[in-house]
Design an enzyme around this catalytic site. Structure first.
Site, short mmCIF file in Angstrom:
data_model
loop_
_atom_site.label_atom_id
_atom_site.label_comp_id
_atom_site.label_asym_id
_atom_site.label_seq_id
_atom_site.Cartn_x
_atom_site.Cartn_y
_atom_site.Cartn_z
N LYS A 97 -9.80 7.00 2.67
CA LYS A 97 -8.41 7.42 2.57
C LYS A 97 -8.42 8.71 1.77
O LYS A 97 -8.70 8.71 0.58
CB LYS A 97 -7.54 6.37 1.90
CG LYS A 97 -6.07 6.76 1.88
CD LYS A 97 -5.31 6.09 0.76
CE LYS A 97 -3.95 6.78 0.62
NZ LYS A 97 -3.24 6.35 -0.59
N GLY A 158 4.37 5.92 -5.85
CA GLY A 158 4.75 5.09 -6.98
C GLY A 158 6.20 5.17 -7.40
O GLY A 158 6.60 4.57 -8.39
N ALA A 185 3.19 5.49 0.62
CA ALA A 185 3.88 5.93 -0.60
C ALA A 185 5.40 5.88 -0.44
O ALA A 185 5.95 6.33 0.56
CB ALA A 185 3.47 7.34 -1.02
N GLY A 186 6.05 5.32 -1.45
CA GLY A 186 7.50 5.30 -1.54
C GLY A 186 8.14 3.94 -1.42
O GLY A 186 9.28 3.75 -1.85
N ASN A 207 1.04 -0.26 -2.93
CA ASN A 207 0.38 -0.82 -4.10
C ASN A 207 1.39 -1.12 -5.20
O ASN A 207 1.59 -2.28 -5.58
CB ASN A 207 -0.70 0.13 -4.62
CG ASN A 207 -1.41 -0.42 -5.84
OD1 ASN A 207 -2.24 -1.32 -5.72
ND2 ASN A 207 -1.09 0.09 -7.02
#
Length: 256
Positions: A97, A158, A185-186, A207
């Site tokens: 990644k 994040g 992301a988001g 995550n």
């Protein structure tokens, strides 16, 4: 419901991470209930060599989960390439990644460096999944460079802001068809994951939304269901939007 990336097929369309958990045991439990089959590991933030010390790698079921190393915290193409090579050398994977960060506050990608690193790593035999902006032109160039997927952000990493760019994600979905489109992301909660999938994403990587939830295990399970639900809704095709009401029980044929 399967997701195919390069030469691998995954039953789950949810990809999870390893950072910010309170304990490794909590992380492991979240991985289990999420039913995810792919987990990202930040190469530069994990103990890869000293096996006498505890490592998060000890808490990943590698018989069930495929490890996707990532180049988090790399701010140049050269750093990202070196990090990817390290991940392969220590036996993690030849998949990567790819992150090349352009700004330390927003963590937005350096798309020029990302393209350079993608081209180099593809030449070296890596399967490259680049974290990128929602710019269609950049996405096309990444595909042309040999990327195995395109991973646009929905909001800053994040942030938990949810999908802030639905129009751009829809455009990417319509124009990028030769490789999977994975929102990265988001996402902050389950409804964000549903929205990303309803917009046509092939998968979602997350995550922080799981790790920082009050009950991370419950959130991991909710994300599993959200991704599945959103995908089913996308495949089903939503009803047309109308300005005015339309009776659920049509009036035609009603006996007066």
């Amino acid at each position: 419901m399967s997701l195919r990336i390069a030469d691998r097929e995954f039953t789950s369309r949810l990809i999870v991470g390893t950072g910010k958990y309170r304990t490794f045991e909590e992380m492991k439990r979240c991985h289990e209930v999420s039913a995810s089959e792919m987990v990202t590991v930040a190469v530069r933030r994990v103990n890869l060599t000293d096996r006498s010390k505890e490592s998060l790698l000890d808490y990943i079921d590698r018989d069930r989960m495929f490890i996707l190393p990532n180049t988090a915290a790399c701010f140049t193409a050269d750093d990202a390439v070196r990090t990817a090579r390290l991940a392969r050398e220590v036996g993690l994977s030849n998949w990567i990644k790819l992150e090349v960060i352009g700004d330390p506050e927003t963590l937005f990608p350096d798309t020029e460096g990302l393209l350079d690193a993608t081209r180099q790593l593809v030449k070296e035999g890596f399967v490259v999944l680049p974290y990128t902006s929602d710019d269609l032109i950049v996405a096309r160039k990444l595909v042309d460079a040999g990327a195995a997927a395109v991973m646009p952000l929905a909001a800053p990493i994040g942030s938990g802001l949810g999908v802030q760019n639905p129009a751009n994600l829809r455009i990417l979905r319509e124009k990028i068809t030769s490789v999977p489109l994975i929102v990265d992301a988001g996402v902050g909660t389950a409804s964000d994951a549903v929205k990303a999938m309803e917009l046509g994403a092939d998968g979602v990587l997350m995550n922080t939304a799981i790790a920082l939830a009050d009950d991370a295990v419950k959130m991991a399970e909710s994300m599993k269901l959200a991704v599945e639900s959103g995908r089913l809704a996308f495949e089903a095709g939503r009803m047309p939007r109308r300005l005015y009401a339309s009776a659920s029980s049509p009036l035609e044929g009603v006996i007066g």
